[in-house]
Design a protein around this motif. Sequence first.
Motif, PDB file in Angstrom:
ATOM      1  N   UNK A  96       6.033 -13.953  36.323  1.00  0.00           N
ATOM      2  CA  UNK A  96       5.649 -13.761  34.927  1.00  0.00           C
ATOM      3  C   UNK A  96       4.580 -14.765  34.500  1.00  0.00           C
ATOM      4  N   UNK A  97       4.661 -15.983  35.095  1.00  0.00           N
ATOM      5  CA  UNK A  97       3.656 -17.001  34.749  1.00  0.00           C
ATOM      6  C   UNK A  97       2.260 -16.507  35.156  1.00  0.00           C
ATOM      7  N   UNK A  98       2.187 -15.936  36.357  1.00  0.00           N
ATOM      8  CA  UNK A  98       0.893 -15.419  36.835  1.00  0.00           C
ATOM      9  C   UNK A  98       0.392 -14.298  35.934  1.00  0.00           C
ATOM     10  N   UNK A  99       1.301 -13.392  35.547  1.00  0.00           N
ATOM     11  CA  UNK A  99       0.897 -12.289  34.674  1.00  0.00           C
ATOM     12  C   UNK A  99       0.501 -12.805  33.292  1.00  0.00           C
ATOM     13  N   UNK A 100       1.246 -13.821  32.802  1.00  0.00           N
ATOM     14  CA  UNK A 100       0.901 -14.395  31.498  1.00  0.00           C
ATOM     15  C   UNK A 100      -0.487 -15.031  31.527  1.00  0.00           C
ATOM     16  N   UNK A 101      -0.801 -15.680  32.660  1.00  0.00           N
ATOM     17  CA  UNK A 101      -2.144 -16.270  32.798  1.00  0.00           C
ATOM     18  C   UNK A 101      -3.202 -15.177  32.711  1.00  0.00           C
ATOM     19  N   UNK A 102      -2.940 -14.057  33.382  1.00  0.00           N
ATOM     20  CA  UNK A 102      -3.874 -12.936  33.320  1.00  0.00           C
ATOM     21  C   UNK A 102      -4.049 -12.423  31.907  1.00  0.00           C
ATOM     22  N   UNK A 103      -2.926 -12.306  31.164  1.00  0.00           N
ATOM     23  CA  UNK A 103      -3.014 -11.819  29.784  1.00  0.00           C
ATOM     24  C   UNK A 103      -3.765 -12.823  28.910  1.00  0.00           C
ATOM     25  N   UNK A 104      -3.483 -14.090  29.145  1.00  0.00           N
ATOM     26  CA  UNK A 104      -4.142 -15.131  28.345  1.00  0.00           C
ATOM     27  C   UNK A 104      -5.656 -15.103  28.566  1.00  0.00           C
ATOM     28  N   UNK A 105      -6.054 -14.957  29.827  1.00  0.00           N
ATOM     29  CA  UNK A 105      -7.490 -14.894  30.129  1.00  0.00           C
ATOM     30  C   UNK A 105      -8.098 -13.639  29.519  1.00  0.00           C
ATOM     31  N   UNK A 106      -7.380 -12.522  29.622  1.00  0.00           N
ATOM     32  CA  UNK A 106      -7.886 -11.280  29.038  1.00  0.00           C
ATOM     33  C   UNK A 106      -8.049 -11.421  27.526  1.00  0.00           C
ATOM     34  N   UNK A 107      -7.071 -12.109  26.863  1.00  0.00           N
ATOM     35  CA  UNK A 107      -7.166 -12.330  25.414  1.00  0.00           C
ATOM     36  C   UNK A 107      -8.361 -13.223  25.086  1.00  0.00           C
ATOM     37  N   UNK A 108      -8.575 -14.263  25.917  1.00  0.00           N
ATOM     38  CA  UNK A 108      -9.707 -15.155  25.707  1.00  0.00           C
ATOM     39  C   UNK A 108     -11.022 -14.388  25.869  1.00  0.00           C
ATOM     40  N   UNK A 109     -11.062 -13.511  26.864  1.00  0.00           N
ATOM     41  CA  UNK A 109     -12.266 -12.704  27.072  1.00  0.00           C
ATOM     42  C   UNK A 109     -12.530 -11.795  25.863  1.00  0.00           C
TER      43      UNK A 109
END
Length: 906
Positions: free
Chosen positions: A807-820
């Motif tokens: 979940x941490x890895x997926x959360x990182x992906x979501x966080x980066x997508x939100x930042x983008x």
Amino acid sequence: MSSLAEPPASRAPSRSPARSPALSPAPGPSRCGGERRRNASDAGADLGAAQDTQLRSVDLNHVIKLLEDSDSKDLEKEQLKTLKKVVKRFENGLPLKDLAQVIEILNLCAEKMNEQEAFTEPLCELIKLCGLPFQKKKLSDEVSYSMAVSKSIAQLGYLMRVPSSQVRIQICKCVVSFYNTELPRKLLSGYQPTSANYKIQMAELGGLAETLILSLALVENQLTEKLWVLKALQHLSSSGVNCRLMMKAQAASRLCLYLNGVDPSGQLVFRSSEILWNLLENTSKEEVVNQLSSLECVHALKEVFVDLLMHGFRHYDRQLRNDLLVIASLLAENPAAPMIESGFAKLLIVLATFTEVKIPNPLVKDLKLTYSYEDFELKKLLFNVIGVLSKDPCALSLFLFVLTLQLLSENNVMPALLYYVKPNQKPGFHDWSAAQYEELQLHAIAILASVAPLLVDKYLSCQANTLLLVFLEWCIGQDPFFGHGNSFHGTGGRGNKLPQMRYSLRVLRSVVSLYDDAVNLNLCDQGAISQLLDILKYAAHKSKEKEDAILLEIQADILFLLSALCENDLHRKELFSYEGVDILIPFIQMDPKKLYSGLGHNCLLFSALDCLWSCVIGCYVAEDYFLEKQGIFLLLDLLALKQKNLCNIILGILVEFCDNPKTISHISTWRGEKDQTAANLLIQLWRQEELELGVKRDRYGRIVDMKRPIAGSFQKQQEVLPMPANCPSFAIMEISENVRAKLYSLLCKLGFENLPGLSAKDFVTLAIIRHYIDFKVGEVWRELCAELKEEFRPVASDEEALKVISEISEDTGRMVAALQTEVLESQHHQEIQEEEKTYTKIQATHKQREMVNKSWENFLTRTSNYEALKKAKRLQEKSIEASRSKLKTQNGAVHSTDIKGLGTTV
């Protein structure tokens, strides 16, 4: 050879009767005598016509039936008489329609020969007829009768079973006559000969060559018959179809076993070797070599070669000896051939070296080579055998490899080859010519490049490094020498020493690439680094005058040698530093267009970059000097070309250079075309790499797959398999297969904040790059979870931990997508604001233009309308009055705003 000469055709006895005195005309006219002469003449003509009619009307079916009848003395005479008629009938050639019946007659005669030798002569005469061109009535007959003719010609080969030397020789003569294109003197009425190659094609179709190869076993002990069979096969082997048929019957091995047979004339070896050559040219070389790779064949080849070597003094014998040596060279390329076990390899090595090392050897006792062209070719072929034996040692078994090394070492191959590593001298009267010596010299040095890595101890004991460095010094010296450049190894050497330099550097390259400390130390102790730099400058200068592939290869080899010698040795890098960097800079400044020239600039550039990595990086003196020469700018210019094959090595060099604190400022300062920054270039390369890998992104470059945000299409297709702990998984292996890790490292060195020259799209990509390690860690954990589930079932606490990590890895992906998304929205908002500012400016411009237009209209109105002018005047006065102060100044002067006598309307 007299035994193979065609016997002269027997002449038919004259049928004209001798004139009798009783028939001689008496003096004076005689009516009765004249009538008798006319009657006799008419009777003779009638008899000849009757005989011709009888010959034309030979019934072949009747002949066959006659031959099939039981034997008796009277019947035998009748059969022989009938056969003579058949021969006479077809003396000008066999019609295609009658060929099958004639062959049947041949077979019947062959059967009768076992008990009645009288049938030998007519059988041979009938076979001789088959050698004449066949006759056809229509053009389509060749195709119509093709199957029957091919079977008939095949039957000729089967007649080799007849135990008669005369018959067998006649069959071979018949086959040889297939290749005689002479037309018969007389043709059958209404017929014409078949095409010149018709019989040859039918022989191929009928498989005659294979039959004759098998018939060699029948004539094994009859020399004359064997030679005739070989002569026929020599003609047949000129065709690829026949050669393939012969190979089915193991032709190569059969012929090789006959090579050492007794034959005073030498025809046996000549014809057998000629057929073997045709087999090599017209069929698979590997198949022929495999058939010749038996111990018996190699022994036979060796015996014939030695016999020709020791006792062949004719020009023809020497040529034949060299031909057999070429075949032996091909055998030496096959690891399965027993060249070492048979002693053939040792003999050839001794022959190749005995003139250089001058060590007595019983194998070559009393052997003296001349300086003839054939012996010159022999010398080159012997050198070639050494090269073949020393190539590809991995293909040999360990035992054979050790034996090969032992043979090369014990028979002084290294000293013999090093004998030629010396400046060329003027040849003596009884010696090789200058061109021949140069060719042998270059060939020997080329072979040395293959032998030296196998015999390193012998190489060092013979002081080969010293000899090569001295020889290279001569190559760049001013000594007058004009190379001939005639040979393969002398290409491009006309009037210079470039081939000598080229192959000497190849020898050094072959031993230095072993990374043997003793060899490299021995070279460096003799000043090899400075000498190689001098040679490199010499070659670079020559290359400016005229670029060619040989000069580029020489420069690339020197750069490789410097890389191998300086790698991981600080002292040697310091020796390289200043002078070496000055030489490297022009290579890195190479015109990119030259990379596609095909001469070798691509290889030269790679060698220069490799030399930069090995000889400069890690030595601060050399690094700082390279930075002073703006080397980093040159590397980034190369990187901006975005060539896939260059990016990897350049990025690796830049990452290594970043350990020097001065490098970052150089990278940040660089500007490319259209003021491009290094950060922008690196981000573009990242996007290009992801596009090639097939990483999923939306049209704005944002992450699409939150679980595997940086995985390419190929990586997603791979199934996770349990692997040992010491084997890297696919996620780890993928790091070394693309440049993303190097790009991440460089951007980490530059920092992810305040990077100049970036667009919103670049910032979107930069957000992914910044979290590359986090995503890569997530991929590894994903593989670990999959491997665990394949073999084990985790307990609840471990399963919960693994779930949290995923979940941490997926959360990182979501966080980066939100930042983008935030970056894109900010960019969108900024674009809207800029659009509004632009619109306001446009609006103000339009208003100003309207005011100017209105002022102009008012001016025109005042000019053309007096009432309007008066009105404007009143308004002006009113405006002036309104602008005055309401408080009247005491004792103040009042000035009029009117100008007296003004007549203008402005």
